[in-house]
Design a protein around this motif. Structure first.
Motif, PDB file in Angstrom:
ATOM      1  N   LYS A  41       0.843  -1.202   0.000  1.00  0.00           N
ATOM      2  CA  LYS A  41       0.000   0.000   0.000  1.00  0.00           C
ATOM      3  C   LYS A  41       0.878   1.252   0.000  1.00  0.00           C
ATOM      4  N   TRP A  42       1.950   1.221   0.800  1.00  0.00           N
ATOM      5  CA  TRP A  42       2.857   2.372   0.835  1.00  0.00           C
ATOM      6  C   TRP A  42       3.574   2.556  -0.489  1.00  0.00           C
ATOM      7  N   ARG A  43       3.969   1.452  -1.103  1.00  0.00           N
ATOM      8  CA  ARG A  43       4.653   1.539  -2.397  1.00  0.00           C
ATOM      9  C   ARG A  43       3.778   2.200  -3.460  1.00  0.00           C
ATOM     10  N   CYS A  44       2.476   2.044  -3.306  1.00  0.00           N
ATOM     11  CA  CYS A  44       1.525   2.596  -4.286  1.00  0.00           C
ATOM     12  C   CYS A  44       0.980   3.961  -3.865  1.00  0.00           C
ATOM     13  N   TRP A  45       1.497   4.501  -2.758  1.00  0.00           N
ATOM     14  CA  TRP A  45       0.942   5.706  -2.133  1.00  0.00           C
ATOM     15  C   TRP A  45       0.825   6.874  -3.104  1.00  0.00           C
ATOM     16  N   PHE A  46       1.814   7.038  -3.985  1.00  0.00           N
ATOM     17  CA  PHE A  46       1.844   8.214  -4.857  1.00  0.00           C
ATOM     18  C   PHE A  46       1.643   7.854  -6.328  1.00  0.00           C
ATOM     19  N   GLY A  47       0.980   6.724  -6.582  1.00  0.00           N
ATOM     20  CA  GLY A  47       0.600   6.406  -7.959  1.00  0.00           C
ATOM     21  C   GLY A  47       1.282   5.206  -8.583  1.00  0.00           C
ATOM     22  N   ASN A  48       2.342   4.700  -7.955  1.00  0.00           N
ATOM     23  CA  ASN A  48       2.982   3.501  -8.494  1.00  0.00           C
ATOM     24  C   ASN A  48       2.089   2.283  -8.277  1.00  0.00           C
ATOM     25  N   LYS A  49       2.412   1.192  -8.948  1.00  0.00           N
ATOM     26  CA  LYS A  49       1.687  -0.055  -8.701  1.00  0.00           C
ATOM     27  C   LYS A  49       2.700  -1.184  -8.543  1.00  0.00           C
ATOM     28  N   VAL A  50       2.265  -2.279  -7.953  1.00  0.00           N
ATOM     29  CA  VAL A  50       3.170  -3.407  -7.733  1.00  0.00           C
ATOM     30  C   VAL A  50       2.719  -4.608  -8.551  1.00  0.00           C
ATOM     31  N   ILE A  51       3.713  -5.411  -8.955  1.00  0.00           N
ATOM     32  CA  ILE A  51       3.465  -6.651  -9.684  1.00  0.00           C
ATOM     33  C   ILE A  51       4.142  -7.775  -8.906  1.00  0.00           C
ATOM     34  N   PRO A  52       3.393  -8.756  -8.412  1.00  0.00           N
ATOM     35  CA  PRO A  52       4.034  -9.887  -7.729  1.00  0.00           C
ATOM     36  C   PRO A  52       4.996 -10.615  -8.662  1.00  0.00           C
ATOM     37  N   MET A  53       6.117 -11.032  -8.117  1.00  0.00           N
ATOM     38  CA  MET A  53       7.157 -11.655  -8.912  1.00  0.00           C
ATOM     39  C   MET A  53       6.652 -12.877  -9.687  1.00  0.00           C
ATOM     40  N   GLU A  54       5.669 -13.586  -9.109  1.00  0.00           N
ATOM     41  CA  GLU A  54       5.197 -14.820  -9.728  1.00  0.00           C
ATOM     42  C   GLU A  54       4.606 -14.594 -11.123  1.00  0.00           C
ATOM     43  N   ARG A  55       4.046 -13.420 -11.365  1.00  0.00           N
ATOM     44  CA  ARG A  55       3.458 -13.169 -12.685  1.00  0.00           C
ATOM     45  C   ARG A  55       4.100 -11.967 -13.375  1.00  0.00           C
ATOM     46  N   ALA A  56       5.327 -11.657 -12.983  1.00  0.00           N
ATOM     47  CA  ALA A  56       5.956 -10.410 -13.417  1.00  0.00           C
ATOM     48  C   ALA A  56       6.335 -10.391 -14.891  1.00  0.00           C
ATOM     49  N   PHE A  57       6.847 -11.510 -15.408  1.00  0.00           N
ATOM     50  CA  PHE A  57       7.430 -11.462 -16.755  1.00  0.00           C
ATOM     51  C   PHE A  57       6.380 -11.098 -17.806  1.00  0.00           C
ATOM     52  N   ARG A  58       5.269 -11.805 -17.806  1.00  0.00           N
ATOM     53  CA  ARG A  58       4.243 -11.551 -18.824  1.00  0.00           C
ATOM     54  C   ARG A  58       3.651 -10.152 -18.689  1.00  0.00           C
ATOM     55  N   GLU A  59       3.350  -9.733 -17.458  1.00  0.00           N
ATOM     56  CA  GLU A  59       2.791  -8.395 -17.253  1.00  0.00           C
ATOM     57  C   GLU A  59       3.782  -7.314 -17.645  1.00  0.00           C
ATOM     58  N   SER A  60       5.060  -7.562 -17.367  1.00  0.00           N
ATOM     59  CA  SER A  60       6.088  -6.571 -17.687  1.00  0.00           C
ATOM     60  C   SER A  60       6.204  -6.363 -19.190  1.00  0.00           C
ATOM     61  N   LEU A  61       6.149  -7.446 -19.944  1.00  0.00           N
ATOM     62  CA  LEU A  61       6.227  -7.319 -21.403  1.00  0.00           C
ATOM     63  C   LEU A  61       5.078  -6.462 -21.931  1.00  0.00           C
ATOM     64  N   LYS A  62       3.903  -6.648 -21.361  1.00  0.00           N
ATOM     65  CA  LYS A  62       2.742  -5.861 -21.790  1.00  0.00           C
ATOM     66  C   LYS A  62       2.920  -4.390 -21.450  1.00  0.00           C
ATOM     67  N   ILE A  63       3.357  -4.110 -20.235  1.00  0.00           N
ATOM     68  CA  ILE A  63       3.553  -2.723 -19.802  1.00  0.00           C
ATOM     69  C   ILE A  63       4.621  -2.037 -20.653  1.00  0.00           C
ATOM     70  N   LEU A  64       5.714  -2.729 -20.915  1.00  0.00           N
ATOM     71  CA  LEU A  64       6.779  -2.155 -21.741  1.00  0.00           C
ATOM     72  C   LEU A  64       6.291  -1.892 -23.167  1.00  0.00           C
ATOM     73  N   SER A  65       5.482  -2.791 -23.700  1.00  0.00           N
ATOM     74  CA  SER A  65       4.961  -2.608 -25.060  1.00  0.00           C
ATOM     75  C   SER A  65       4.063  -1.386 -25.157  1.00  0.00           C
ATOM     76  N   GLU A  66       3.515  -0.972 -24.010  1.00  0.00           N
ATOM     77  CA  GLU A  66       2.644   0.212 -23.969  1.00  0.00           C
ATOM     78  C   GLU A  66       3.416   1.471 -23.588  1.00  0.00           C
ATOM     79  N   GLY A  67       4.760   1.357 -23.487  1.00  0.00           N
ATOM     80  CA  GLY A  67       5.592   2.520 -23.178  1.00  0.00           C
ATOM     81  C   GLY A  67       5.732   2.813 -21.702  1.00  0.00           C
TER      82      GLY A  67
END
Length: 298
Positions: free
Chosen positions: A157-183
């Motif tokens: 919750k603190w990590r997201c306090w100012f607008g950031n979001k978190v991705i659990p490591m277990e599903r990070a790779f696929r989500e990261s590729l999508k986020i990077l593809s969107e800039g």
């Protein structure tokens, strides 16, 4: 029951910290770090052994002083992090100044997203928050789920306090590729030990099993890597220093993953040499031994 007891103790420290002015909390963190060095020997033997092997040229007195200040750095980091609930964006901006921020903007201008990396160095939590505030763009932070889910939920919750979001490591790779593809921006720490079958590169003079994910994400998406280091000064303010990871792929993926991983690991090593008390020596970074020479897998 153990998780609830830990959570109650955790919330007590958070409550206490948030009763105090931020600068007082930082100084309390320093005092607690000194106390912990003498009376709470958390992985003290592991940390000292890591220091001996990383700096064989330094005498024992110097190594113990580095270790003492490592306890101090970690405690200040925790007390600062626990202060997040009471802080405003302007409070955080006042204690951070940036160097080489143009590398972040240059990376984003390529339109392929950005991988923003660091290690457990300085205050890595504050690093992510103030960087996001400065550039006006949220970070998606890859995090390891903590054993105590109650504490895990609170700190995320603190990590997201100012607008950031978190991705659990277990599903990070696929989500990261999508986020990077969107800039978007992926933020992560890649300095803890990977499994025994991980990629071994040189770190502080020894082979260290290292996660290949950041290099693979960069190569698959074309997203550049920039590293950021939060260096604390004697007044408890920070210099956030960015370093560009220069790399031109050869077309051989296995070699490129190895070489890119070695480059970003060597950049972290550079800052560990410059500010050895800023890094988290308590981790068993070299717990695995390679069965082959350091070279790309073919």
């Amino acid at each position: 029951m153990k998780n609830y007891i830990e959570y109650i103790i955790f919330k007590f420290f958070v409550f206490l910290t948030n009763l105090l002015p931020f600068k007082v909390s930082q100084r309390l963190g320093k005092a607690f770090g000194i106390f912990a060095y003498y009376f709470i020997p958390y992985r003290k033997k592991v940390a000292l052994e890591n220091l001996r092997k990383a700096f064989p040229e330094k005498d024992e007195k110097v190594l113990k002083q580095i270790l003492k200040m490592t306890y101090v750095n970690l405690a200040i980091t925790f007390f600062e992090f626990m202060s997040f609930p009471k802080l405003k964006a302007d409070d955080l901006k006042k204690i951070a100044r940036f160097e080489n921020l143009n590398y972040v903007y240059e990376g984003l201008s390529k339109g392929r997203g950005l991988i923003l990396m660091s290690g457990h160095f300085g205050n890595w939590e504050l690093n992510a928050v103030v960087t996001s505030l400065e550039i006006g763009k949220p970070l998606s932070i890859i995090v390891k789920t903590q054993r105590n889910r109650l504490v895990d939920k609170e700190i995320n919750k603190w990590r997201c306090w100012f607008g950031n979001k978190v991705i659990p490591m277990e599903r990070a790779f696929r989500e990261s590729l999508k986020i990077l593809s969107e800039g978007g921006i992926i933020a992560l720490l890649a300095d803890q030990s990977a499994p025994k079958e991980g990629l071994y590169v040189n770190f502080l003079g020894r082979p260290a099993s290292t996660f290949a994910g950041p290099a693979l994400m960069s190569l698959r998406t074309g997203a550049p890597i920039v590293m950021g280091f939060a260096v604390r000064d004697k007044n408890y303010n920070y210099r956030i220093i960015f370093e560009k990871v220069d790399f031109t792929p050869s077309g051989n993926e296995s070699e490129d993953i190895f070489n890119l991983t070695q480059i970003h690991t060597s950049l972290l090593e550079k800052y560990v040499h410059l500010y050895p008390d800023h890094w988290l020596w308590f981790h068993r970074r070299w717990k695995h031994t390679p069965t082959h020479n350091l070279s790309p897998k073919r």
